[in-house]
Scaffold this motif. Structure first.
Motif, PDB file in Angstrom:
ATOM      1  N   PHE A  89     112.335  50.199   0.938  1.00 33.70           N
ATOM      2  CA  PHE A  89     111.528  48.975   0.534  1.00 33.70           C
ATOM      3  C   PHE A  89     111.740  47.935   1.497  1.00 33.70           C
ATOM      4  CE2 PHE A  89     111.048  51.366  -3.266  1.00 33.70           C
ATOM      5  CZ  PHE A  89     110.087  50.604  -4.009  1.00 33.70           C
ATOM      6  N   ALA A  90     113.033  47.560   1.843  1.00 35.03           N
ATOM      7  CA  ALA A  90     113.423  46.430   2.660  1.00 35.03           C
ATOM      8  C   ALA A  90     112.758  46.767   4.057  1.00 35.03           C
ATOM      9  CB  ALA A  90     114.943  46.362   2.896  1.00 35.03           C
ATOM     10  N   ALA A  91     112.364  47.959   4.457  1.00 36.34           N
ATOM     11  CA  ALA A  91     111.749  48.210   5.732  1.00 36.34           C
ATOM     12  C   ALA A  91     110.380  47.341   5.844  1.00 36.34           C
ATOM     13  CB  ALA A  91     111.579  49.540   6.055  1.00 36.34           C
ATOM     14  N   TYR A  92     109.815  47.271   4.676  1.00 35.34           N
ATOM     15  CA  TYR A  92     108.508  46.542   4.620  1.00 35.34           C
ATOM     16  C   TYR A  92     108.493  45.421   3.726  1.00 35.34           C
ATOM     17  CZ  TYR A  92     106.981  51.354   5.946  1.00 35.34           C
ATOM     18  OH  TYR A  92     106.695  52.429   6.706  1.00 35.34           O
ATOM     19  N   LEU A  93     109.693  44.792   3.328  1.00 37.09           N
ATOM     20  CA  LEU A  93     109.777  43.542   2.644  1.00 37.09           C
ATOM     21  C   LEU A  93     110.735  42.672   3.483  1.00 37.09           C
ATOM     22  CD1 LEU A  93     109.746  44.962  -0.843  1.00 37.09           C
ATOM     23  CD2 LEU A  93     107.967  43.687   0.059  1.00 37.09           C
ATOM     24  N   PRO A  94     109.948  42.067   4.621  1.00 39.17           N
ATOM     25  CA  PRO A  94     111.274  41.406   5.496  1.00 39.17           C
ATOM     26  C   PRO A  94     112.054  40.374   4.643  1.00 39.17           C
ATOM     27  CG  PRO A  94     108.969  41.427   6.262  1.00 39.17           C
ATOM     28  CD  PRO A  94     108.839  41.863   5.089  1.00 39.17           C
ATOM     29  N   GLY A  95     113.177  40.526   4.745  1.00 36.84           N
ATOM     30  CA  GLY A  95     114.125  39.527   4.104  1.00 36.84           C
ATOM     31  C   GLY A  95     115.464  39.260   4.790  1.00 36.84           C
ATOM     32  N   ARG A  96     116.518  39.061   3.945  1.00 41.70           N
ATOM     33  CA  ARG A  96     118.006  38.990   4.319  1.00 41.70           C
ATOM     34  C   ARG A  96     118.452  40.514   4.930  1.00 41.70           C
ATOM     35  NH1 ARG A  96     121.691  35.041   1.478  1.00 41.70           N
ATOM     36  NH2 ARG A  96     120.707  33.941   3.102  1.00 41.70           N
ATOM     37  N   ILE A  97     118.052  41.385   4.112  1.00 41.62           N
ATOM     38  CA  ILE A  97     118.329  42.928   4.098  1.00 41.62           C
ATOM     39  C   ILE A  97     117.867  43.219   5.619  1.00 41.62           C
ATOM     40  CG2 ILE A  97     118.337  45.350   3.157  1.00 41.62           C
ATOM     41  CD1 ILE A  97     117.989  44.054   0.539  1.00 41.62           C
ATOM     42  N   GLN A  98     116.598  43.096   5.962  1.00 41.78           N
ATOM     43  CA  GLN A  98     116.047  43.685   7.003  1.00 41.78           C
ATOM     44  C   GLN A  98     116.733  43.125   8.199  1.00 41.78           C
ATOM     45  OE1 GLN A  98     112.121  42.858   8.741  1.00 41.78           O
ATOM     46  NE2 GLN A  98     111.642  44.718   7.508  1.00 41.78           N
ATOM     47  N   ARG A  99     116.944  41.654   8.026  1.00 38.51           N
ATOM     48  CA  ARG A  99     117.567  40.976   9.363  1.00 38.51           C
ATOM     49  C   ARG A  99     119.087  41.238   9.606  1.00 38.51           C
ATOM     50  NH1 ARG A  99     115.380  36.650   6.695  1.00 38.51           N
ATOM     51  NH2 ARG A  99     117.324  35.959   5.879  1.00 38.51           N
ATOM     52  N   THR A 100     119.739  41.641   8.517  1.00 38.20           N
ATOM     53  CA  THR A 100     121.264  42.123   8.658  1.00 38.20           C
ATOM     54  C   THR A 100     121.121  43.690   9.056  1.00 38.20           C
ATOM     55  OG1 THR A 100     121.696  40.598   6.824  1.00 38.20           O
ATOM     56  CG2 THR A 100     123.107  42.617   7.310  1.00 38.20           C
ATOM     57  N   VAL A 101     120.428  44.529   8.542  1.00 38.27           N
ATOM     58  CA  VAL A 101     120.399  45.876   8.808  1.00 38.27           C
ATOM     59  C   VAL A 101     119.640  46.291  10.235  1.00 38.27           C
ATOM     60  CG1 VAL A 101     119.867  48.185   7.945  1.00 38.27           C
ATOM     61  CG2 VAL A 101     120.855  46.641   6.508  1.00 38.27           C
ATOM     62  N   LYS A 102     118.725  45.432  10.462  1.00 33.24           N
ATOM     63  CA  LYS A 102     117.931  45.487  11.756  1.00 33.24           C
ATOM     64  C   LYS A 102     116.703  46.889  11.586  1.00 33.24           C
ATOM     65  CE  LYS A 102     120.163  42.635  14.617  1.00 33.24           C
ATOM     66  NZ  LYS A 102     120.469  41.671  13.680  1.00 33.24           N
ATOM     67  N   HIS A 103     117.189  47.676  10.971  1.00 31.45           N
ATOM     68  CA  HIS A 103     116.429  49.051  11.089  1.00 31.45           C
ATOM     69  C   HIS A 103     116.699  49.694   9.818  1.00 31.45           C
ATOM     70  CE1 HIS A 103     115.366  48.172  15.061  1.00 31.45           C
ATOM     71  NE2 HIS A 103     116.790  48.125  15.398  1.00 31.45           N
ATOM     72  N   PRO A 104     116.266  49.172   8.762  1.00 31.73           N
ATOM     73  CA  PRO A 104     116.536  49.760   7.227  1.00 31.73           C
ATOM     74  C   PRO A 104     116.125  51.131   7.160  1.00 31.73           C
ATOM     75  CG  PRO A 104     115.143  47.911   7.003  1.00 31.73           C
ATOM     76  CD  PRO A 104     115.406  47.802   8.516  1.00 31.73           C
ATOM     77  N   MET A 105     114.839  51.459   7.551  1.00 31.07           N
ATOM     78  CA  MET A 105     114.352  52.818   7.427  1.00 31.07           C
ATOM     79  C   MET A 105     114.992  53.806   8.193  1.00 31.07           C
ATOM     80  SD  MET A 105     110.515  54.420   7.758  1.00 31.07           S
ATOM     81  CE  MET A 105     110.034  53.124   6.582  1.00 31.07           C
ATOM     82  N   LEU A 106     115.583  53.587   9.259  1.00 34.35           N
ATOM     83  CA  LEU A 106     116.479  54.540   9.884  1.00 34.35           C
ATOM     84  C   LEU A 106     117.583  54.881   9.230  1.00 34.35           C
ATOM     85  CD1 LEU A 106     115.621  53.420  13.756  1.00 34.35           C
ATOM     86  CD2 LEU A 106     114.869  55.463  12.558  1.00 34.35           C
ATOM     87  N   LEU A 107     118.289  53.611   8.756  1.00 31.35           N
ATOM     88  CA  LEU A 107     119.598  53.766   7.842  1.00 31.35           C
ATOM     89  C   LEU A 107     119.380  54.526   6.947  1.00 31.35           C
ATOM     90  CD1 LEU A 107     122.609  53.029   7.763  1.00 31.35           C
ATOM     91  CD2 LEU A 107     121.939  51.043   6.748  1.00 31.35           C
ATOM     92  N   ALA A 108     118.136  54.495   6.153  1.00 32.94           N
ATOM     93  CA  ALA A 108     117.856  55.188   4.978  1.00 32.94           C
ATOM     94  C   ALA A 108     117.885  56.533   5.169  1.00 32.94           C
ATOM     95  CB  ALA A 108     116.722  54.628   4.287  1.00 32.94           C
ATOM     96  N   VAL A 109     117.126  56.923   6.431  1.00 31.89           N
ATOM     97  CA  VAL A 109     116.981  58.397   6.683  1.00 31.89           C
ATOM     98  C   VAL A 109     118.208  58.968   7.125  1.00 31.89           C
ATOM     99  CG1 VAL A 109     115.790  59.799   8.330  1.00 31.89           C
ATOM    100  CG2 VAL A 109     114.465  58.175   7.425  1.00 31.89           C
ATOM    101  N   ALA A 110     119.197  58.231   7.584  1.00 32.54           N
ATOM    102  CA  ALA A 110     120.258  58.608   7.904  1.00 32.54           C
ATOM    103  C   ALA A 110     121.162  59.004   7.033  1.00 32.54           C
ATOM    104  CB  ALA A 110     121.029  57.786   9.052  1.00 32.54           C
ATOM    105  N   LEU A 111     121.151  58.097   5.931  1.00 30.01           N
ATOM    106  CA  LEU A 111     121.836  58.445   4.726  1.00 30.01           C
ATOM    107  C   LEU A 111     121.395  59.220   3.848  1.00 30.01           C
ATOM    108  CD1 LEU A 111     122.689  54.622   3.609  1.00 30.01           C
ATOM    109  CD2 LEU A 111     124.244  56.074   4.370  1.00 30.01           C
ATOM    110  N   TRP A 112     120.142  59.338   3.776  1.00 31.81           N
ATOM    111  CA  TRP A 112     119.511  60.601   3.084  1.00 31.81           C
ATOM    112  C   TRP A 112     119.876  61.784   3.380  1.00 31.81           C
ATOM    113  CZ3 TRP A 112     115.508  63.537   5.229  1.00 31.81           C
ATOM    114  CH2 TRP A 112     114.744  64.503   4.202  1.00 31.81           C
ATOM    115  N   ALA A 113     119.810  61.958   4.658  1.00 36.66           N
ATOM    116  CA  ALA A 113     120.104  63.269   5.462  1.00 36.66           C
ATOM    117  C   ALA A 113     121.554  63.580   5.000  1.00 36.66           C
ATOM    118  CB  ALA A 113     119.714  63.070   6.993  1.00 36.66           C
ATOM    119  N   THR A 114     122.481  62.766   5.517  1.00 38.42           N
ATOM    120  CA  THR A 114     123.807  62.965   5.224  1.00 38.42           C
ATOM    121  C   THR A 114     124.258  63.319   3.869  1.00 38.42           C
ATOM    122  OG1 THR A 114     124.373  61.251   7.050  1.00 38.42           O
ATOM    123  CG2 THR A 114     126.307  61.753   5.523  1.00 38.42           C
TER     124      THR A 114
END
Length: 191
Positions: A89-114
């Motif tokens: 959600f943060a990948a498409y809703l720019p805020g503090r999460i997106q600014r901190t993580v930088k690439h939230p969708m890539l992190l989400a995919v990595a966590l999902w896969a792991t």
């Protein structure tokens, strides 16, 4: 298994064009126009997704077990999945999460896969989730090296976006935990 592999090659291949051939991607957009490129991209992605889902379903019917994870890893997998949907959600809703993580969708995919690699040990699981994990890592490296990052369409930046990402993501997580995962895959997460 071959349909799964073809689906992965097609789906992750089209999603890897900006990683391995950014100049070619730019030339195609210039030559064909952005709408045509996005249409071709969407069709190739959809075809790959259908093939990998169908191929994964077929491969699950005759599993080749590579390892049997201890039951405790299933609990770790559930915990790793907790931030996945809020990050999406943060990948498409720019805020503090997106600014901190930088690439939230890539992190989400990595966590999902792991998480899925920890909880599942068949050849089909290793191919599917391992391929997505490798792709997410490669794309993250690629994004770090790009001079001009690709923009992701989404909502305008706002203070409420983080709340919406967290709330929406946790609702979707709860939905998967309490039935959607079983409905989609036939596997109950709480059994």
């Amino acid at each position: 298994m071959s349909l799964l592999v073809v689906g992965l090659i097609l789906f992750l291949g089209i999603h890897s064009v900006s990683i391995v051939a950014p100049a070619w991607r730019g030339a195609q957009i210039e030559r064909r126009g952005e709408r045509v490129w996005k249409g071709m991209y969407a069709l190739a992605s959809l075809a790959g997704l259908v093939l990998l889902i169908y191929g994964y379903g077929l491969a699950r019917q005759t599993p080749v077990v590579l390892y049997t994870p201890p039951p405790a890893l299933r609990h770790v997998a559930l915990l790793l999945m907790l931030p996945v949907f809020p990050l999406l959600f943060a990948a498409y809703l720019p805020g503090r999460i997106q600014r901190t993580v930088k690439h939230p969708m890539l992190l989400a995919v990595a966590l999902w896969a792991t998480a899925h690699l920890l909880g599942n040990g068949t050849l089909a699981d290793v191919l599917l989730f391992g391929a997505f994990l490798v792709w997410a890592a490669a794309d993250w490296i690629s994004v770090q090296r790009r001079a001009v990052p690709h923009s992701v369409p989404g909502a305008p930046p706002g203070a409420l976006n983080d709340i919406m990402a967290l709330a929406g993501g946790l609702v979707v997580y709860a939905g998967f935990l309490f039935g959607a995962h079983r409905w989609l895959t036939g596997v109950s997460l709480l059994a």
